[in-house]
Design an enzyme around this catalytic site. Structure first.
Site, short mmCIF file in Angstrom:
data_model
loop_
_atom_site.label_atom_id
_atom_site.label_comp_id
_atom_site.label_asym_id
_atom_site.label_seq_id
_atom_site.Cartn_x
_atom_site.Cartn_y
_atom_site.Cartn_z
CE1 TYR A 118 -3.20 -2.88 0.31
CE2 TYR A 118 -3.54 -2.34 2.61
CZ TYR A 118 -3.84 -3.11 1.51
OH TYR A 118 -4.78 -4.11 1.61
CG PHE A 143 -13.61 -4.50 -2.68
CD1 PHE A 143 -12.68 -3.55 -2.26
CD2 PHE A 143 -13.58 -4.89 -4.01
CE1 PHE A 143 -11.75 -3.00 -3.14
CE2 PHE A 143 -12.65 -4.36 -4.90
CZ PHE A 143 -11.74 -3.41 -4.46
N PRO A 144 -15.75 -4.70 1.83
CG PRO A 144 -15.39 -3.74 3.92
CD PRO A 144 -14.67 -4.15 2.67
CG LEU A 145 -18.62 -0.35 3.02
CD1 LEU A 145 -18.14 1.06 3.35
CD2 LEU A 145 -20.04 -0.56 3.55
N GLY A 146 -18.58 -3.25 -1.00
CA GLY A 146 -18.73 -3.43 -2.43
C GLY A 146 -17.99 -2.38 -3.23
#
Length: 286
Positions: free
Chosen positions: A60, A205-208
């Site tokens: 990152y 990507f827990p919130l898509g």
């Protein structure tokens, strides 16, 4: 009743709603993002709010996110679990390649320890399995680092059920990270294995990747709770399985507060039925 914590590796209790650092870097996880002081403020506020799991990675930035974690939080408070990843080499904006050679994994891990100002990292995750290197050699390198006291627990990222089961024949695995959210449950079989084996599942990507923050069904349910659609999507994960430990990332203090407040949302049985139907409607239930 929702369990608030999960015993990572069977011994490190972490709050299930953690914080991920990818969004502290620029587009494509490349270069800096804004003023470093803002990132430091977000990290410190996350810990003030009770976050006990910080998830980062050497690529990152590269390196930037780990350096920010150390600048903001070192010396680390008791009970704070730091997780990082290695095995991927980033060469540009969204440009990267996998390198799981044992000597490179050692170099990456030791470099992460220096940047994080740690002698031992709580959770070291293989960011991707290298198809050109035998799994036993990759995991063997991490086992050597664990035997030397440089790694406490080992995790895997983006694996299949078969790969996880094969890995667990070779070493102890404390966590996996796969893409998983309300609209993408392709990793549902993997989640079931994690539940059965006491392995933490850190969904990325827990919130898509932002799509769930504008979903109309999430918005409808959110309105009944005085919440945001994103909070409903995170609350669904917390209700879905006690093994799920989402680590949503953000570079915004306001968004951080919103994400962490999702832990207080309690969904009803009818809410969960509507949300599960939404998943099925998108055809990604796995």
């Amino acid at each position: 009743m929702i369990q608030d914590s999960f015993p990572l590796g069977g011994e490190l209790p972490v709050r299930r709603l953690g914080y991920g650092t990818a969004q502290l870097t620029g587009p494509g996880y490349w270069g800096p993002r804004g003023d470093p002081a803002d990132a430091v403020a977000v990290l410190r506020r996350a810990v003030e709010r009770g976050v006990t799991l910080i998830d980062t990675a050497d690529n990152y930035g590269p390196s930037i996110a780990e350096e920010l974690v150390a600048e903001a939080l070192h010396p680390y408070p008791e009970g704070l679990v730091i997780a990082t990843k290695g095995g991927v080499v980033r060469t540009g904006d969204d440009a990267w390649h996998i390198d799981g050679r044992p000597e490179r994994l050692r170099e990456m891990c030791e470099a992460s320890l220096r940047r994080l100002r740690l002698e031992t990292v709580d959770l070291y995750q293989l960011h991707r399995l290298d198809p050109d290197v035998p799994m036993a050699e990759q995991l063997g390198a991490l086992d050597e680092l664990r035997a030397e006291g440089k790694v406490r627990h080992v995790g895997l990222d983006s694996v299949t059920v078969e790969q996880l089961e094969a890995a667990m024949e070779l070493t102890s695995v404390a966590s996996v990270q796969n893409r998983y959210n309300l609209l993408d449950r392709a990793s549902e079989p993997l989640l079931k294995v994690c539940e059965a084996r006491g392995v933490a599942f850190l969904p990325w990507f827990p919130l898509g990747n932002g799509s769930l923050t504008s979903d109309p069904v999430c918005a409808y349910i959110a309105a009944t709770h005085g919440a945001s659609p994103g909070q409903i999507a995170l609350a669904w994960l917390l209700h879905r399985s006690p093994a799920l430990c989402p680590t949503p990332g953000t570079g915004s203090l306001a968004h951080l507060e919103e994400n962490l407040d999702a832990g207080a949302v309690r969904l009803s049985a009818s809410d969960l039925t509507r949300l599960d139907a939404l998943t099925a409607a998108y055809g990604t239930s796995g």
